[in-house]
Design an enzyme around this catalytic site. Structure first.
Site, short mmCIF file in Angstrom:
data_model
loop_
_atom_site.label_atom_id
_atom_site.label_comp_id
_atom_site.label_asym_id
_atom_site.label_seq_id
_atom_site.Cartn_x
_atom_site.Cartn_y
_atom_site.Cartn_z
N LYS A 1 0.88 0.90 6.66
CA LYS A 1 1.61 1.29 5.46
C LYS A 1 1.77 2.81 5.39
O LYS A 1 2.82 3.31 5.04
CB LYS A 1 0.83 0.87 4.21
CG LYS A 1 1.03 -0.55 3.80
CD LYS A 1 0.43 -0.68 2.41
CE LYS A 1 0.33 -2.08 1.93
NZ LYS A 1 -0.31 -2.15 0.63
N TYR B 1 2.36 -10.91 6.82
CA TYR B 1 3.26 -12.07 6.96
C TYR B 1 4.52 -11.74 7.77
O TYR B 1 5.43 -12.57 7.84
CB TYR B 1 3.69 -12.55 5.57
CG TYR B 1 2.56 -13.08 4.70
CD1 TYR B 1 2.17 -14.41 4.75
CD2 TYR B 1 1.88 -12.24 3.81
CE1 TYR B 1 1.16 -14.90 3.95
CE2 TYR B 1 0.85 -12.72 3.00
CZ TYR B 1 0.50 -14.05 3.08
OH TYR B 1 -0.52 -14.54 2.28
N ASN C 1 -4.52 1.21 4.63
CA ASN C 1 -3.75 0.50 5.65
C ASN C 1 -2.91 1.52 6.44
O ASN C 1 -1.96 2.10 5.93
CB ASN C 1 -2.86 -0.52 4.93
CG ASN C 1 -2.04 -1.35 5.88
OD1 ASN C 1 -1.60 -0.88 6.92
ND2 ASN C 1 -1.81 -2.61 5.51
N ALA C 2 -3.29 1.70 7.72
CA ALA C 2 -2.64 2.72 8.55
C ALA C 2 -1.16 2.39 8.79
O ALA C 2 -0.32 3.29 8.87
CB ALA C 2 -3.37 2.85 9.88
N HIS D 1 11.23 -4.19 1.47
CA HIS D 1 10.74 -4.01 0.11
C HIS D 1 10.08 -2.64 -0.08
O HIS D 1 10.42 -1.88 -0.96
CB HIS D 1 9.72 -5.13 -0.17
CG HIS D 1 8.73 -5.33 0.96
ND1 HIS D 1 9.14 -5.62 2.23
CD2 HIS D 1 7.39 -5.23 1.01
CE1 HIS D 1 8.08 -5.73 3.01
NE2 HIS D 1 7.00 -5.48 2.30
N ARG D 2 9.12 -2.31 0.83
CA ARG D 2 8.40 -1.04 0.67
C ARG D 2 9.34 0.14 0.92
O ARG D 2 9.30 1.14 0.21
CB ARG D 2 7.19 -0.99 1.60
CG ARG D 2 6.22 0.13 1.26
CD ARG D 2 4.82 -0.07 1.83
NE ARG D 2 4.81 -0.90 2.99
CZ ARG D 2 4.46 -2.20 2.98
NH1 ARG D 2 4.05 -2.76 1.89
NH2 ARG D 2 4.52 -2.91 4.08
N ASP E 1 1.52 -2.21 -4.45
CA ASP E 1 1.03 -3.57 -4.26
C ASP E 1 2.23 -4.41 -3.90
O ASP E 1 3.31 -4.26 -4.46
CB ASP E 1 0.34 -4.11 -5.52
CG ASP E 1 -0.57 -5.28 -5.18
OD1 ASP E 1 -1.16 -5.29 -4.08
OD2 ASP E 1 -0.69 -6.20 -5.99
P1 IMP Z 1 -1.15 -5.32 -0.30
O1 IMP Z 1 0.05 -4.69 -0.86
O2 IMP Z 1 -1.80 -4.49 0.75
O3 IMP Z 1 -2.12 -5.78 -1.34
O4 IMP Z 1 -0.64 -6.59 0.47
C1 IMP Z 1 -0.75 -7.89 -0.01
C2 IMP Z 1 -0.55 -8.88 1.10
O5 IMP Z 1 0.79 -8.86 1.53
C3 IMP Z 1 -1.41 -8.67 2.35
O6 IMP Z 1 -1.74 -9.95 2.86
C4 IMP Z 1 -0.50 -7.97 3.30
O7 IMP Z 1 -0.84 -8.26 4.63
C5 IMP Z 1 0.85 -8.54 2.91
N1 IMP Z 1 1.89 -7.54 3.10
C6 IMP Z 1 2.07 -6.40 2.41
N2 IMP Z 1 3.13 -5.73 2.89
C7 IMP Z 1 3.61 -6.48 3.91
C8 IMP Z 1 4.69 -6.30 4.81
O8 IMP Z 1 5.42 -5.30 4.81
N3 IMP Z 1 4.87 -7.28 5.71
C9 IMP Z 1 4.10 -8.39 5.77
N4 IMP Z 1 3.07 -8.60 4.97
C10 IMP Z 1 2.83 -7.64 4.04
#
Ligand code: IMP
Length: 192
Positions: free
Chosen positions: A13, A151, A10-11, A177-178, A69
């Site tokens: 991220k 989201y 995911n670019a 969060h991240r 995750d």
């Molecule tokens: P994952 O961490 O890439 O597996 O993300 C799981 C789900 O949460 C995916 O549908 C992502 O689009 C969503 N998601 C992850 N991080 C974010 C964020 O920072 N904002 C909004 N949606 C997120």
């Protein structure tokens, strides 16, 4: 400059995490390590998935790496979609369908509290470590803004009036969060 693999395709991220880690670390992508397949994420928890991804990359490369995750945990839905956030509406990763389903499930719900939670698993020197970041907020009544991903248009953090899709990447990193989980990771790496 120290190099570390970030197990994501995911670019968005990658950009967010590189900005928090700064110049001291260069993030190596999965593509750069020749990992092009989807990494399995079949665990029952965010921590389990992050560890599963980090172990997958470590086993194939033997190099230091981390994986994250994230889940959106909605109070009124008993913590759903949680670990199933990416595949909430369909088996594919369809952000538009996921957002539609969430708004549908939240129709008529007044208590709209929720949190984004990120788990990061780091494998360094063959040892495993976990870090967590949480941001509390509320689910909007409709989509707000075009920025960000996932989201983001449906989430307004506590103390904010705009959604994550309406604020800059820098502002999001400050409170997200991240951002929080990655700053814990960065502090740990800097103390090594
Ligand atoms: P994952 O961490 O890439 O597996 O993300 C799981 C789900 O949460 C995916 O549908 C992502 O689009 C969503 N998601 C992850 N991080 C974010 C964020 O920072 N904002 C909004 N949606 C997120």
């Amino acid at each position: 400059m120290k190099q570390i693999i970030f197990a994501t395709n995911n670019a968005h991220k990658l950009g967010e995490v590189q900005a928090v880690l700064g110049d001291e670390f260069r993030l190596v992508t999965l593509a750069e390590c020749g990992i092009t397949e989807d990494i399995p994420e079949t665990a029952a928890t965010l921590e389990g998935n992050a560890l599963q991804k980090a172990r997958y990359v470590h086993e194939r490369t033997g190099r230091d790496c981390f994986a994250d995750d994230t889940g959106l945990e909605v109070d009124a839905l008993g913590g759903e979609p949680g670990v199933r956030s990416a595949r909430y509406a369909t088996d594919g990763h369809d952000d538009e369908a996921n957002k539609r389903l969430l708004l549908e499930r939240m129709q008529g719900v007044e208590a709209r509290g929720a949190q984004f939670r990120t788990a990061i698993a780091l494998i360094i020197g063959g040892k495993e470590y976990l870090f967590e970041g949480i941001v509390r907020g509320n689910i909007t009544l409709e989509e707000q803004g075009n920025g960000g991903f996932g989201y983001d248009p449906l989430f307004v953090a506590e103390g904010c009036e705009q959604s994550f899709a309406e604020i800059s990447a820098e502002e999001k990193n400050e409170i997200s969060h991240r951002g929080r989980a990655v700053r814990k990771l960065a502090e740990f790496l800097q103390e090594l």
